[in-house]
Enzyme design. Structure first.
Site, short mmCIF file in Angstrom:
data_model
loop_
_atom_site.label_atom_id
_atom_site.label_comp_id
_atom_site.label_asym_id
_atom_site.label_seq_id
_atom_site.Cartn_x
_atom_site.Cartn_y
_atom_site.Cartn_z
NE ARG A 70 -2.31 1.54 3.60
CZ ARG A 70 -3.05 1.72 4.67
NH1 ARG A 70 -4.35 1.63 4.59
NH2 ARG A 70 -2.49 1.98 5.84
CG MET A 95 -13.62 -3.14 -3.47
SD MET A 95 -15.05 -2.82 -2.42
CE MET A 95 -15.13 -4.37 -1.55
CG ASN A 112 -16.43 5.79 0.22
OD1 ASN A 112 -16.40 5.35 -0.95
ND2 ASN A 112 -16.77 5.04 1.25
CG HIS A 114 -20.91 2.73 3.26
ND1 HIS A 114 -20.02 1.71 3.01
CD2 HIS A 114 -21.76 2.26 4.21
CE1 HIS A 114 -20.30 0.68 3.81
NE2 HIS A 114 -21.35 1.00 4.53
CG ASP A 150 -17.34 2.46 5.14
OD1 ASP A 150 -16.92 3.07 4.14
OD2 ASP A 150 -17.52 1.24 5.16
C1 GRF Z 1 -21.72 0.99 -4.39
O1 GRF Z 1 -22.80 0.37 -3.75
C2 GRF Z 1 -20.98 1.89 -3.43
O2 GRF Z 1 -21.81 2.49 -2.48
C3 GRF Z 1 -20.05 0.93 -2.74
O3 GRF Z 1 -19.65 0.05 -3.77
C4 GRF Z 1 -20.65 0.00 -4.80
C5 GRF Z 1 -19.98 0.36 -6.08
O4 GRF Z 1 -20.83 0.21 -7.18
N1 GRF Z 1 -18.99 1.63 -2.08
P1 GRF Z 1 -20.35 0.74 -8.61
O5 GRF Z 1 -19.00 0.11 -8.90
O6 GRF Z 1 -20.27 2.23 -8.55
O7 GRF Z 1 -21.41 0.26 -9.57
#
Ligand code: GRF
Length: 192
Positions: A70, A95, A112, A114, A150
């Site tokens: 990282r 991720m 971000n 969530h 988060d």
């Molecule tokens: C979304 O539900 C977001 O809130 C979460 O990961 C998902 C990503 O979806 N962090 P996408 O790749 O934008 O379709």
């Protein structure tokens, strides 16, 4: 975050790891006249991220960084962001957890999205958990990023009812739709 002055859009990077539906939505939003941001860079933690295809489709620069180490990845990303004069980061299905030193070095200008009503259900499988707990509502949250998963200050939240027939899948679809409204609204709130 400083408010907008003049009509120059804020150069923004979106960080992804997967599908990128939020990325696509942010790109569309960024093309509107009143959008405070332009999406100038897509950064991914994986070559396999489908969202990388939007780079070609919308003619946006992209780069993949390997997060096995990282510290190394963040060092390279930071330089790359500076080189491209990026001053704002939107995480969208990214991720990996960014370190506090990276966040600090970037002046905390990282947000971000969530898929839960934070502080409820940090981390993964938010919809499964909401269903299991028989919650009446769920939703999504846009928040500032800190090194604690988060947990940063909430910018905006949107809530929907969980129906009797809902399952984790149906909720995921509904919430994702909601996310596509919330993320641009949160960006507007920050800069106007
Ligand atoms: C979304 O539900 C977001 O809130 C979460 O990961 C998902 C990503 O979806 N962090 P996408 O790749 O934008 O379709």
């Amino acid at each position: 975050m400083e408010k907008l002055t003049g009509n120059k859009k804020i150069k923004t990077a979106v960080f992804i790891s997967g599908t990128g539906s939020n990325l696509k939505n942010l790109i569309r939003f960024s093309k509107k006249n009143n959008s405070p941001v332009s999406i100038d860079l897509i950064i991914s933690s994986s070559h396999l991220a489908k969202g990388l295809n939007y780079a070609n489709q919308f003619n946006i620069k992209k780069k993949v960084f390997n997060f096995k180490n990282r510290k190394n990845a963040e060092k390279k990303i930071f330089l790359y962001l500076k080189k491209n004069r990026i001053s704002f980061i939107c995480l969208a299905g990214f991720m990996k957890i960014l370190s506090s030193s990276f966040i600090k070095k970037f002046n905390y200008k990282i947000i971000n999205i969530h898929p839960s009503l934070l502080p409820k259900y940090k981390g993964l499988n938010t919809h499964e958990r909401a269903i299991k707990n028989k919650d009446k509502f769920t939703g999504c949250t846009v928040h500032y990023v800190t090194a604690r998963l988060d947990s940063g200050k909430v910018i905006l939240q949107k809530k929907i009812k969980i129906g009797a027939k809902d399952n984790a899948n149906s909720l995921a679809k509904k919430v994702l739709k909601l996310e596509h409204k919330l993320y641009p609204a949160a960006i507007m709130k920050i800069f106007y």
